[in-house]
Motif scaffolding. Structure first.
Motif, mmCIF file in Angstrom:
data_model
loop_
_atom_site.group_PDB
_atom_site.id
_atom_site.type_symbol
_atom_site.label_atom_id
_atom_site.label_comp_id
_atom_site.label_asym_id
_atom_site.label_seq_id
_atom_site.Cartn_x
_atom_site.Cartn_y
_atom_site.Cartn_z
ATOM 1 N N VAL A 375 32.511 22.483 51.959
ATOM 2 C CA VAL A 375 32.073 23.199 50.760
ATOM 3 C C VAL A 375 33.173 23.162 49.710
ATOM 4 O O VAL A 375 34.359 23.356 50.022
ATOM 5 N N TRP A 376 32.775 22.936 48.460
ATOM 6 C CA TRP A 376 33.684 23.009 47.320
ATOM 7 C C TRP A 376 33.269 24.197 46.457
ATOM 8 O O TRP A 376 32.146 24.261 45.967
ATOM 9 N N ASP A 377 34.199 25.130 46.315
ATOM 10 C CA ASP A 377 33.979 26.337 45.520
ATOM 11 C C ASP A 377 34.918 26.261 44.318
ATOM 12 O O ASP A 377 36.137 26.362 44.449
ATOM 13 N N THR A 378 34.344 26.071 43.128
ATOM 14 C CA THR A 378 35.130 25.897 41.906
ATOM 15 C C THR A 378 34.839 27.038 40.942
ATOM 16 O O THR A 378 33.673 27.425 40.778
ATOM 17 N N ARG A 379 35.874 27.578 40.329
ATOM 18 C CA ARG A 379 35.648 28.688 39.401
ATOM 19 C C ARG A 379 36.638 28.647 38.238
ATOM 20 O O ARG A 379 37.751 28.131 38.362
ATOM 21 N N VAL A 380 36.192 29.195 37.114
ATOM 22 C CA VAL A 380 36.992 29.300 35.895
ATOM 23 C C VAL A 380 36.933 30.743 35.419
ATOM 24 O O VAL A 380 35.869 31.372 35.453
ATOM 25 N N ARG A 381 38.074 31.261 34.968
ATOM 26 C CA ARG A 381 38.137 32.656 34.538
ATOM 27 C C ARG A 381 38.980 32.777 33.277
ATOM 28 O O ARG A 381 40.025 32.140 33.146
ATOM 29 N N VAL A 382 38.530 33.617 32.358
ATOM 30 C CA VAL A 382 39.279 33.934 31.140
ATOM 31 C C VAL A 382 39.531 35.436 31.124
ATOM 32 O O VAL A 382 38.609 36.224 31.391
ATOM 33 N N SER A 383 40.759 35.830 30.823
ATOM 34 C CA SER A 383 41.069 37.259 30.763
ATOM 35 C C SER A 383 41.937 37.558 29.553
ATOM 36 O O SER A 383 42.690 36.693 29.073
ATOM 37 N N TYR A 384 41.813 38.811 29.081
ATOM 38 C CA TYR A 384 42.532 39.205 27.870
ATOM 39 C C TYR A 384 42.937 40.670 27.968
ATOM 40 O O TYR A 384 42.130 41.525 28.343
ATOM 41 N N TRP A 385 44.215 40.933 27.641
ATOM 42 C CA TRP A 385 44.713 42.302 27.605
ATOM 43 C C TRP A 385 44.380 42.931 26.254
ATOM 44 O O TRP A 385 44.629 42.349 25.208
ATOM 45 N N LEU A 386 43.837 44.150 26.301
ATOM 46 C CA LEU A 386 43.481 44.870 25.088
ATOM 47 C C LEU A 386 44.297 46.159 25.040
ATOM 48 O O LEU A 386 44.115 47.065 25.868
ATOM 49 N N ARG A 387 45.248 46.230 24.107
ATOM 50 C CA ARG A 387 46.091 47.419 23.928
ATOM 51 C C ARG A 387 46.846 47.801 25.199
ATOM 52 O O ARG A 387 47.078 48.967 25.460
ATOM 53 N N GLU A 388 47.235 46.861 25.982
ATOM 54 C CA GLU A 388 48.122 46.984 27.137
ATOM 55 C C GLU A 388 47.545 47.776 28.299
ATOM 56 O O GLU A 388 48.006 47.621 29.429
ATOM 57 N N ARG A 389 46.583 48.650 28.104
ATOM 58 C CA ARG A 389 46.035 49.456 29.195
ATOM 59 C C ARG A 389 44.692 48.948 29.702
ATOM 60 O O ARG A 389 44.205 49.411 30.724
ATOM 61 N N VAL A 390 44.098 48.041 29.010
ATOM 62 C CA VAL A 390 42.771 47.540 29.366
ATOM 63 C C VAL A 390 42.811 46.019 29.455
ATOM 64 O O VAL A 390 43.364 45.351 28.566
ATOM 65 N N ARG A 391 42.226 45.515 30.529
ATOM 66 C CA ARG A 391 42.106 44.072 30.693
ATOM 67 C C ARG A 391 40.632 43.734 30.889
ATOM 68 O O ARG A 391 39.957 44.313 31.736
ATOM 69 N N LEU A 392 40.148 42.784 30.104
ATOM 70 C CA LEU A 392 38.769 42.348 30.194
ATOM 71 C C LEU A 392 38.727 40.878 30.584
ATOM 72 O O LEU A 392 39.638 40.112 30.256
ATOM 73 N N GLY A 393 37.671 40.494 31.286
ATOM 74 C CA GLY A 393 37.576 39.101 31.700
ATOM 75 C C GLY A 393 36.151 38.685 32.006
ATOM 76 O O GLY A 393 35.248 39.508 32.142
ATOM 77 N N ALA A 394 35.987 37.393 32.102
ATOM 78 C CA ALA A 394 34.704 36.809 32.475
ATOM 79 C C ALA A 394 34.978 35.550 33.277
ATOM 80 O O ALA A 394 35.977 34.854 33.038
ATOM 81 N N GLY A 395 34.114 35.283 34.238
ATOM 82 C CA GLY A 395 34.313 34.110 35.075
ATOM 83 C C GLY A 395 33.004 33.450 35.436
ATOM 84 O O GLY A 395 31.919 34.036 35.292
ATOM 85 N N LEU A 396 33.112 32.234 35.918
ATOM 86 C CA LEU A 396 31.944 31.481 36.347
ATOM 87 C C LEU A 396 32.331 30.686 37.586
ATOM 88 O O LEU A 396 33.364 30.012 37.601
ATOM 89 N N ARG A 397 31.500 30.809 38.627
ATOM 90 C CA ARG A 397 31.779 30.138 39.895
ATOM 91 C C ARG A 397 30.648 29.188 40.243
ATOM 92 O O ARG A 397 29.470 29.520 40.089
ATOM 93 N N PHE A 398 31.010 27.996 40.733
ATOM 94 C CA PHE A 398 30.047 27.009 41.212
ATOM 95 C C PHE A 398 30.391 26.674 42.657
ATOM 96 O O PHE A 398 31.562 26.492 42.984
ATOM 97 N N GLU A 399 29.384 26.585 43.514
ATOM 98 C CA GLU A 399 29.665 26.270 44.904
ATOM 99 C C GLU A 399 28.612 25.326 45.461
ATOM 100 O O GLU A 399 27.412 25.534 45.289
ATOM 101 N N THR A 400 29.083 24.301 46.145
ATOM 102 C CA THR A 400 28.164 23.362 46.787
ATOM 103 C C THR A 400 27.616 23.969 48.065
ATOM 104 O O THR A 400 28.130 24.947 48.602
ATOM 105 N N SER A 401 26.561 23.365 48.582
ATOM 106 C CA SER A 401 25.893 23.893 49.765
ATOM 107 C C SER A 401 26.558 23.413 51.041
ATOM 108 O O SER A 401 26.971 22.258 51.149
ATOM 109 N N ALA A 402 26.636 24.309 52.025
ATOM 110 C CA ALA A 402 27.145 23.932 53.342
ATOM 111 C C ALA A 402 26.067 23.292 54.198
ATOM 112 O O ALA A 402 26.363 22.734 55.253
#
Length: 504
Positions: A375-402
């Motif tokens: 199985v190949w599990d591939t993912r990409v993620r973007v994250s951003y700090w907002l005013r030092e106390r908050v971190r926001l992010g989004a990701g996307l994962r793709f996985e082949t079938s076993a």
């Protein structure tokens, strides 16, 4: 995670937050939709990975533990909702082979929800603690989590003709890991980590076996009256588990705004058999016709502890690699891949012992074919700090079938998957972080046609007198001479995670 050109306070917060939220998302008991037996979010649904300096690095890359500072404790959990629908194709009512317009076995839907409040921890929960020993050279950590788990339960009925019964009524396989780890810094930007582990395997399997196939009968395919039914259960306490060991390690390197991590985790080693073993003693076996298999004269005059089962299957080696690019202070992009060597998991082997099995017409050895692919599990993620106390992010994962489409069955529902995720972290105080995230995994409908499972192979073997050279007997030995699994399969999963980290 270490941020270049970002204040030390923010860097520490990132480490705490990522660790906290990570663990919670990983606590889905039935394992988020991923390859069967695999939890794709060990330590978290959010900012964990092979370049992330948080406690989840014990799994993702133990070398990255060296990025943490001070002492940290992480407690995480998640709620997991999964829906699996199986629609069997019509079969010939005499042979059991697929036949358009024949007998329709029907549709079954498993709706599973899991949560982390249980003992021992898991499946999917993450508990960890670490210390940097007051410096930047060594980091010690310890964590417990469940990297390999599969849970699914299909409904039963009084007539015993459940569509999925020959492959799965209930599957609950758990492999709890207790892992110490050490990270060592060499120079300023290179770190090495080691993480030997101790794995405790338990399980429960419930299914039916068509004994008519063992005699070569073709009088009534999938007749519940010819079914022997099994509920094989080890219990899930540490005292019920079989023990094995694993070996893990990794490297971490940073060059300006680019971080790189690579890790390896071995399959279980040191057991009595290849792979993992489940010793089931809490078993209920019902002979064809509905009579329970008993041992008269049991303790206190009761018929109990009559049948013992040994369940054996294999788990994969895992390679994990990833890079993180800091585009500017507070903004980063991470890409990672996991390579799971699932091709070693070719079957589930069950051996039964009991003084009355033969008299009840119960087989003592059964095999279920798996034939998994890597199985190949591939993912990409973007994250951003907002005013030092908050971190926001989004990701996307793709996985082949076993599982190849022809091998899909109720106990191994898998296909190509896509999972979008939204992530958030919040600093509650100087020493505490809370994280939350949501992921939705979608697997398109998979059609198993033709199916590698063929009941006519079992009848051919019976008519050949069990000749090992007969193709039907060879198929039976590999676990393919079972009632057909031809049909359509669909599965979706919702994961909602929450975690907390304390730093002191």
């Amino acid at each position: 995670m270490r941020f270049r050109n970002v204040p030390r306070r923010v860097r520490g917060a990132g480490a705490v937050c990522a660790a906290a939220f990570a663990g919670l998302s990983g606590v889905g008991g039935g394992a988020a939709v991923a390859s069967p037996l695999d939890d794709p979010h060990v330590g978290g649904l959010t900012f964990s990975g092979p370049t992330s300096g948080n406690l989840a690095a014990i799994y993702w890359n133990p070398a990255a533990l060296g990025l943490m500072r001070g002492n940290q404790v992480m407690v995480a959990g998640a709620t997991h909702f999964a829906t699996t629908t199986v629609t069997r194709a019509a079969i010939d009512p005499t042979t059991g082979a697929p036949l358009a317009g024949g007998l329709a076995p029907g549709t079954a839907t498993a709706s599973d929800m899991s949560q982390p409040v249980q003992w021992p921890p898991g499946p999917g929960s993450f508990l960890g603690i670490s210390t940097d020993l007051g410096g930047d050279r060594f980091t010690l950590a310890f964590a417990t989590y469940t990297p390999y788990v599969q849970q699914i339960r299909f409904p039963t009925n009084a007539t015993g003709d459940e569509p999925t019964r020959y492959h799965a009524i209930e599957v609950d396989l758990r492999n709890l890991a207790l892992v110490p780890a050490l990270a060592i810094r060499f120079g300023s930007d290179f770190r090495v980590g080691v993480a030997p582990g101790f794995m405790f395997s338990t399980g429960r399997l419930a299914f039916a076996h068509n004994t008519a196939l063992d005699t070569g009968s073709t009088s009534a395919a999938e007749n519940p009256g010819a079914d022997a039914r099994f509920d094989l259960d080890s219990g899930h306490g540490l005292g019920n588990a079989k023990f094995s060991v694993t070996l893990g390690g990794g490297i971490y390197f940073r060059r300006r705004a680019l971080e790189f991590g690579l890790a390896y985790s071995s399959r279980p080693l040191g057991g009595d058999v290849p792979g993992v073993e489940v010793a089931a003693e809490r078993n209920t076996v019902t002979a064809p016709g509905g009579a329970a298999v008993t041992c008269p004269g049991g303790p206190n005059g009761r018929s109990e502890r009559c049948v013992f089962a040994d369940i054996n299957y294999r788990l994969p080696d895992v390679w994990i690699g990833g890079v993180t690019l800091h585009l500017r202070p507070g903004l980063e992009v991470t890409a990672m891949v996991r390579w799971l060597w699932f091709h070693v998991h070719d079957r589930v082997d069950i051996r039964l012992t009991g003084p009355t099995l033969a008299a009840a017409g119960i087989p003592e050895h059964m095999v279920f074919s798996r034939g998994f692919n890597d199985v190949w599990d591939t993912r990409v993620r973007v994250s951003y700090w907002l005013r030092e106390r908050v971190r926001l992010g989004a990701g996307l994962r793709f996985e082949t079938s076993a599982v190849d489409a022809t091998a899909v069955n109720a106990a191994a529902v898998d296909g190509f998957k896509v999972e979008p995720m939204v992530l958030a972290e919040l600093q509650l105080g100087r020493r505490f972080w809370i994280s939350a995230g949501y992921g939705f995994t979608y697997m398109g409908t998979v059609t198993a046609s033709p199916s590698v499972f063929d009941p006519t192979l079992a009848t051919a073997c019976a008519k050949a007198g069990g000749d090992v050279g007969n193709p039907g007997c060879q198929a039976r030995a590999s676990g393919r001479a079972l009632p057909t699994a031809q049909g359509t399969y669909a599965r979706t999963v919702h994961d909602l995670g929450l975690s907390m980290v304390a730093r002191f």
